[in-house]
Design a protein around this motif. Structure first.
Motif, short mmCIF file in Angstrom:
data_model
loop_
_atom_site.label_atom_id
_atom_site.label_comp_id
_atom_site.label_asym_id
_atom_site.label_seq_id
_atom_site.Cartn_x
_atom_site.Cartn_y
_atom_site.Cartn_z
N PHE A 32 34.27 27.43 32.07
CA PHE A 32 34.85 28.61 32.71
C PHE A 32 36.34 28.58 32.43
O PHE A 32 36.89 27.53 32.13
CB PHE A 32 34.56 28.57 34.21
CG PHE A 32 33.09 28.66 34.52
CD1 PHE A 32 32.48 29.89 34.71
CD2 PHE A 32 32.32 27.51 34.61
CE1 PHE A 32 31.12 29.97 34.98
CE2 PHE A 32 30.96 27.58 34.89
CZ PHE A 32 30.36 28.81 35.07
N SER A 33 37.00 29.72 32.54
CA SER A 33 38.44 29.75 32.28
C SER A 33 39.21 29.12 33.44
O SER A 33 38.71 28.23 34.12
CB SER A 33 38.89 31.18 32.03
OG SER A 33 38.43 32.01 33.07
N CYS A 55 39.90 30.24 36.27
CA CYS A 55 39.49 30.65 37.61
C CYS A 55 37.99 30.95 37.63
O CYS A 55 37.51 31.80 36.89
CB CYS A 55 40.27 31.90 38.01
SG CYS A 55 39.90 32.50 39.66
N VAL A 56 37.25 30.23 38.47
CA VAL A 56 35.81 30.44 38.55
C VAL A 56 35.43 30.86 39.98
O VAL A 56 35.85 30.23 40.96
CB VAL A 56 35.03 29.17 38.11
CG1 VAL A 56 35.37 27.96 38.95
CG2 VAL A 56 33.52 29.42 38.15
N LEU A 63 28.04 30.61 40.28
CA LEU A 63 29.32 30.60 39.59
C LEU A 63 29.45 31.82 38.68
O LEU A 63 28.46 32.29 38.13
CB LEU A 63 29.45 29.34 38.72
CG LEU A 63 29.15 28.00 39.37
CD1 LEU A 63 28.01 27.31 38.67
CD2 LEU A 63 30.36 27.11 39.37
N SER A 64 30.69 32.31 38.54
CA SER A 64 30.96 33.37 37.57
C SER A 64 32.39 33.28 37.08
O SER A 64 33.30 32.95 37.85
CB SER A 64 30.73 34.76 38.19
OG SER A 64 31.05 35.76 37.24
N ALA A 65 32.57 33.57 35.80
CA ALA A 65 33.91 33.57 35.22
C ALA A 65 34.60 34.91 35.44
O ALA A 65 35.73 35.12 35.02
CB ALA A 65 33.83 33.25 33.72
N LEU A 93 33.68 20.23 37.35
CA LEU A 93 34.29 21.56 37.46
C LEU A 93 34.91 21.75 38.85
O LEU A 93 36.03 22.26 39.00
CB LEU A 93 33.23 22.63 37.20
CG LEU A 93 33.66 24.09 37.39
CD1 LEU A 93 34.67 24.51 36.34
CD2 LEU A 93 32.45 25.01 37.37
N VAL A 100 41.39 24.31 37.16
CA VAL A 100 40.53 25.47 37.42
C VAL A 100 40.56 25.84 38.91
O VAL A 100 40.19 25.03 39.77
CB VAL A 100 39.07 25.20 36.99
CG1 VAL A 100 38.19 26.42 37.26
CG2 VAL A 100 39.00 24.81 35.52
N LYS A 113 39.13 27.46 42.09
CA LYS A 113 37.80 27.83 42.60
C LYS A 113 37.97 28.97 43.59
O LYS A 113 38.62 28.81 44.63
CB LYS A 113 37.14 26.61 43.27
CG LYS A 113 36.35 25.73 42.32
CD LYS A 113 37.15 25.03 41.23
CE LYS A 113 37.97 23.88 41.81
NZ LYS A 113 38.63 23.09 40.72
N HIS A 164 36.62 38.07 41.33
CA HIS A 164 37.81 38.16 40.48
C HIS A 164 38.53 39.50 40.67
O HIS A 164 39.75 39.55 40.75
CB HIS A 164 37.44 37.96 39.00
CG HIS A 164 37.17 36.54 38.61
ND1 HIS A 164 35.99 35.90 38.90
CD2 HIS A 164 37.95 35.62 37.96
CE1 HIS A 164 36.04 34.65 38.44
NE2 HIS A 164 37.21 34.46 37.87
#
Ligand code: MN
Length: 203
Positions: free
Chosen positions: A16-17, A19-20, A41-43, A66, A72, A74, A158
């Motif tokens: 993931f980039s 920010c997940v 989880l989602s990117a 992760l 990263v 969360k 996001h």
């Protein structure tokens, strides 16, 4: 929207980039009693990954890596609960974190409504279906409705963060919000240790 279901852990190749978005589903609201069943989880790309965790099978080394990666962020809605569940079952204190509920409480003081459903409706004009909220997440085989519902909880975080960040900056509360996010893992540890009903800052 697409969803991938994983058993026991995310694959090591999944990245993931910076920010997940993360959400968890449990058997109930008490971490000590109610086991962790799913980690979603989602990117922020419209794709969700769901990790199904069976009772007592919480090794999940890739997921833990992760969750503790300092590079990263969360991104949760009501992180306090998820951090406590993750701590209790996966044995890691996830950080750094961002919480859309805390951000909304600090930026949107004109309302008392800060649920994920309300934020999605008011900020994104998205209607979240909350019908599966009281479903059995510990079932061996999840229904299509359960999978869809679980995925929806991470797909919009996001976009919410982007809008809430703009409001926090406009109101001059970004630094205060960041301090609150930084404190969240400790707040979750207080919950687990027995201070869940008590506000230790109160007189
Ligand atoms: Mn959820």
């Amino acid at each position: 929207m697409t969803v991938t279901l994983h058993q026991g852990d995310i694959p090591p190749t999944l990245h993931f980039s910076s920010c997940v978005a993360i959400d968890t589903e449990t058997m109930g609201l008490q971490p000590a009693r109610d086991r962790l069943c799913l980690v979603q989880l989602s990117a922020g790309d419209g794709h969700a990954h769901i990790v199904q965790l069976k009772a007592g099978q919480y090794a999940a080394p890739n997921l833990k890596k992760l969750l503790t990666d300092p590079a990263v962020t969360k991104l949760f809605h009501f992180a306090r609960f998820d951090i406590a569940a993750i701590w209790t079952y996966l044995d890691v204190l996830t950080a750094p974190v961002y919480c859309t509920k805390i951000a909304s409480r600090l930026a949107r003081t004109f309302t008392a409504h800060h649920s994920l459903k309300t934020l999605c409706s008011e900020l994104l004009r998205v209607d979240l279906d909350k019908q599966q909220q009281t479903t059995n997440w510990g079932a061996d085989l999840l229904s299509e409705e359960q999978v869809k519902y679980a995925a929806a909880d991470v797909l919009y975080l996001h976009k919410l963060k982007e809008i809430l960040d703009a409001s926090l900056i406009r109101e001059g509360r970004m630094k205060l919000a960041q301090s609150c996010f930084d404190f969240l893992p400790s707040r979750a540890l207080l919950d687990v240790a027995g201070w869940d009903k008590e506000d230790i800052f109160e007189h």
